[in-house]
Design a protein around this motif. Structure first.
Motif, PDB file in Angstrom:
ATOM      1  N   ASP A   1       4.169   1.033   2.227  1.00 36.00           N
ATOM      2  CA  ASP A   1       4.044   0.009   3.262  1.00 36.00           C
ATOM      3  C   ASP A   1       4.202  -1.353   2.607  1.00 36.00           C
ATOM      4  O   ASP A   1       3.495  -1.667   1.647  1.00 36.00           O
ATOM      5  CB  ASP A   1       2.666   0.145   3.931  1.00 36.00           C
ATOM      6  CG  ASP A   1       2.459  -0.810   5.080  1.00 36.00           C
ATOM      7  OD1 ASP A   1       1.399  -0.737   5.725  1.00 36.00           O
ATOM      8  OD2 ASP A   1       3.353  -1.653   5.348  1.00 36.00           O
ATOM      9  N   ARG A   2       5.095  -2.165   3.125  1.00 35.43           N
ATOM     10  CA  ARG A   2       5.369  -3.472   2.514  1.00 35.43           C
ATOM     11  C   ARG A   2       4.363  -4.535   2.918  1.00 35.43           C
ATOM     12  O   ARG A   2       4.320  -5.602   2.299  1.00 35.43           O
ATOM     13  CB  ARG A   2       6.776  -3.937   2.889  1.00 35.43           C
ATOM     14  CG  ARG A   2       7.873  -3.071   2.327  1.00 35.43           C
ATOM     15  CD  ARG A   2       9.227  -3.587   2.792  1.00 35.43           C
ATOM     16  NE  ARG A   2       9.432  -4.973   2.393  1.00 35.43           N
ATOM     17  CZ  ARG A   2      10.402  -5.736   2.874  1.00 35.43           C
ATOM     18  NH1 ARG A   2      11.229  -5.262   3.787  1.00 35.43           N
ATOM     19  NH2 ARG A   2      10.551  -6.974   2.463  1.00 35.43           N
ATOM     20  N   HIS A   3       3.561  -4.274   3.930  1.00 36.01           N
ATOM     21  CA  HIS A   3       2.723  -5.337   4.474  1.00 36.01           C
ATOM     22  C   HIS A   3       1.280  -4.893   4.641  1.00 36.01           C
ATOM     23  O   HIS A   3       0.986  -3.689   4.698  1.00 36.01           O
ATOM     24  CB  HIS A   3       3.266  -5.756   5.838  1.00 36.01           C
ATOM     25  CG  HIS A   3       4.720  -6.081   5.825  1.00 36.01           C
ATOM     26  ND1 HIS A   3       5.226  -7.218   5.251  1.00 36.01           N
ATOM     27  CD2 HIS A   3       5.782  -5.401   6.302  1.00 36.01           C
ATOM     28  CE1 HIS A   3       6.533  -7.236   5.391  1.00 36.01           C
ATOM     29  NE2 HIS A   3       6.902  -6.143   6.016  1.00 36.01           N
ATOM     30  N   TRP A   4       0.395  -5.878   4.746  1.00 33.95           N
ATOM     31  CA  TRP A   4      -0.967  -5.586   5.164  1.00 33.95           C
ATOM     32  C   TRP A   4      -0.929  -4.989   6.557  1.00 33.95           C
ATOM     33  O   TRP A   4      -0.160  -5.462   7.415  1.00 33.95           O
ATOM     34  CB  TRP A   4      -1.798  -6.873   5.164  1.00 33.95           C
ATOM     35  CG  TRP A   4      -3.185  -6.657   5.698  1.00 33.95           C
ATOM     36  CD1 TRP A   4      -4.279  -6.235   5.023  1.00 33.95           C
ATOM     37  CD2 TRP A   4      -3.604  -6.841   7.058  1.00 33.95           C
ATOM     38  NE1 TRP A   4      -5.363  -6.146   5.862  1.00 33.95           N
ATOM     39  CE2 TRP A   4      -4.981  -6.507   7.116  1.00 33.95           C
ATOM     40  CE3 TRP A   4      -2.959  -7.242   8.226  1.00 33.95           C
ATOM     41  CZ2 TRP A   4      -5.716  -6.580   8.297  1.00 33.95           C
ATOM     42  CZ3 TRP A   4      -3.689  -7.315   9.406  1.00 33.95           C
ATOM     43  CH2 TRP A   4      -5.056  -6.980   9.418  1.00 33.95           C
TER      44      TRP A   4
ATOM     45  N   PRO B   1       2.922   6.441  11.040  1.00 34.71           N
ATOM     46  CA  PRO B   1       4.093   6.486  10.154  1.00 34.71           C
ATOM     47  C   PRO B   1       5.011   5.280  10.339  1.00 34.71           C
ATOM     48  O   PRO B   1       5.752   4.912   9.412  1.00 34.71           O
ATOM     49  CB  PRO B   1       4.806   7.774  10.575  1.00 34.71           C
ATOM     50  CG  PRO B   1       3.759   8.606  11.218  1.00 34.71           C
ATOM     51  CD  PRO B   1       2.828   7.641  11.876  1.00 34.71           C
ATOM     52  N   LEU B   2       4.958   4.647  11.497  1.00 34.01           N
ATOM     53  CA  LEU B   2       5.835   3.518  11.785  1.00 34.01           C
ATOM     54  C   LEU B   2       5.529   2.315  10.898  1.00 34.01           C
ATOM     55  O   LEU B   2       6.357   1.406  10.779  1.00 34.01           O
ATOM     56  CB  LEU B   2       5.707   3.122  13.254  1.00 34.01           C
ATOM     57  CG  LEU B   2       6.126   4.182  14.269  1.00 34.01           C
ATOM     58  CD1 LEU B   2       5.878   3.681  15.678  1.00 34.01           C
ATOM     59  CD2 LEU B   2       7.578   4.587  14.083  1.00 34.01           C
ATOM     60  N   GLU B   3       4.326   2.286  10.297  1.00 36.51           N
ATOM     61  CA  GLU B   3       3.954   1.149   9.457  1.00 36.51           C
ATOM     62  C   GLU B   3       4.552   1.243   8.053  1.00 36.51           C
ATOM     63  O   GLU B   3       4.440   0.305   7.283  1.00 36.51           O
ATOM     64  CB  GLU B   3       2.431   1.074   9.353  1.00 36.51           C
ATOM     65  CG  GLU B   3       1.734   0.788  10.677  1.00 36.51           C
ATOM     66  CD  GLU B   3       2.056  -0.584  11.237  1.00 36.51           C
ATOM     67  OE1 GLU B   3       2.416  -1.483  10.452  1.00 36.51           O
ATOM     68  OE2 GLU B   3       1.974  -0.755  12.471  1.00 36.51           O
TER      69      GLU B   3
ATOM     70  N   PRO C   1      -3.528  -3.536   9.789  1.00 40.72           N
ATOM     71  CA  PRO C   1      -4.915  -3.385  10.253  1.00 40.72           C
ATOM     72  C   PRO C   1      -5.349  -1.934  10.185  1.00 40.72           C
ATOM     73  O   PRO C   1      -4.545  -1.014  10.344  1.00 40.72           O
ATOM     74  CB  PRO C   1      -4.860  -3.904  11.695  1.00 40.72           C
ATOM     75  CG  PRO C   1      -3.425  -3.882  12.081  1.00 40.72           C
ATOM     76  CD  PRO C   1      -2.641  -4.063  10.830  1.00 40.72           C
ATOM     77  N   THR C   2      -6.640  -1.751   9.955  1.00 43.12           N
ATOM     78  CA  THR C   2      -7.185  -0.415   9.774  1.00 43.12           C
ATOM     79  C   THR C   2      -6.794   0.531  10.901  1.00 43.12           C
ATOM     80  O   THR C   2      -6.486   1.699  10.669  1.00 43.12           O
ATOM     81  CB  THR C   2      -8.709  -0.478   9.636  1.00 43.12           C
ATOM     82  OG1 THR C   2      -9.036  -1.297   8.512  1.00 43.12           O
ATOM     83  CG2 THR C   2      -9.292   0.907   9.442  1.00 43.12           C
ATOM     84  N   ALA C   3      -6.783   0.016  12.104  1.00 36.64           N
ATOM     85  CA  ALA C   3      -6.482   0.860  13.263  1.00 36.64           C
ATOM     86  C   ALA C   3      -5.066   1.409  13.239  1.00 36.64           C
ATOM     87  O   ALA C   3      -4.761   2.371  13.951  1.00 36.64           O
ATOM     88  CB  ALA C   3      -6.710   0.076  14.557  1.00 36.64           C
TER      89      ALA C   3
ATOM     90  N   ALA D   1       0.840  -1.200   0.000  1.00 32.57           N
ATOM     91  CA  ALA D   1       0.000   0.000   0.000  1.00 32.57           C
ATOM     92  C   ALA D   1       0.872   1.245   0.000  1.00 32.57           C
ATOM     93  O   ALA D   1       2.058   1.188   0.338  1.00 32.57           O
ATOM     94  CB  ALA D   1      -0.928   0.015   1.205  1.00 32.57           C
ATOM     95  N   MET D   2       0.239   2.346  -0.367  1.00 30.22           N
ATOM     96  CA  MET D   2       0.923   3.644  -0.378  1.00 30.22           C
ATOM     97  C   MET D   2       0.133   4.642   0.454  1.00 30.22           C
ATOM     98  O   MET D   2      -1.102   4.590   0.487  1.00 30.22           O
ATOM     99  CB  MET D   2       1.035   4.166  -1.803  1.00 30.22           C
ATOM    100  CG  MET D   2       1.773   3.240  -2.748  1.00 30.22           C
ATOM    101  SD  MET D   2       3.507   3.135  -2.390  1.00 30.22           S
ATOM    102  CE  MET D   2       4.027   4.767  -2.924  1.00 30.22           C
TER     103      MET D   2
END
Length: 127
Positions: free
Chosen positions: A99-102, A111-113, A104-106, A33-34
């Motif tokens: 973001d390299r991974h799925w 930014p750490l994701e 969770p919405t929460a 995702a972006m």
């Protein structure tokens, strides 16, 4: 590695529009995702929106919902942020992130994701 390059920032009057672009290169197939974040002077990095490459699921911060639209062009490995009805409080440096991974919405607003970041593009909205 993934490289991200933002463009499209500038100076606009309140009520105006801008479209930001983020061109991704390198191992883009490793990203899930972006996102678009922004940072105003003296403030932390703030989430605005996110989109998945596959399926195009989108997420928005309440502060931009209804005014900003995130989209992607998979063939061009490019993500866009259409910003309408701009306000002076939208003034910030806008960053594209991958973001390299799925996630969770929460957690999509953290930014750490996001593992990869662009250099940012300045958006200034005058009153």
């Amino acid at each position: 590695q993934v490289q991200l390059v933002e463009s499209g920032g500038g100076l606009v009057q309140a009520g105006g529009s801008l479209r930001l672009s983020c061109a991704a290169s390198g191992r883009t197939d490793s990203t899930y995702a972006m996102g678009w974040f922004r940072q105003a002077p003296g403030k932390g990095r703030e989430f605005t929106s996110r989109i998945t490459w596959s399926g195009g699921s989108t997420y928005y911060a309440d502060s931009v919902k209804g005014r900003f639209t995130i989209s992607r062009d998979n063939a061009k490995n490019t993500v866009y942020l259409q910003m309408n009805s701009l306000k002076p409080e939208d003034t910030a440096v806008y960053y594209c992130a991958a973001d390299r991974h799925w996630t969770p919405t929460a957690a999509v607003a953290s930014p750490l994701e996001y593992e990869y970041w662009g250099q940012g593009t300045q958006v200034t909205v005058s009153s």
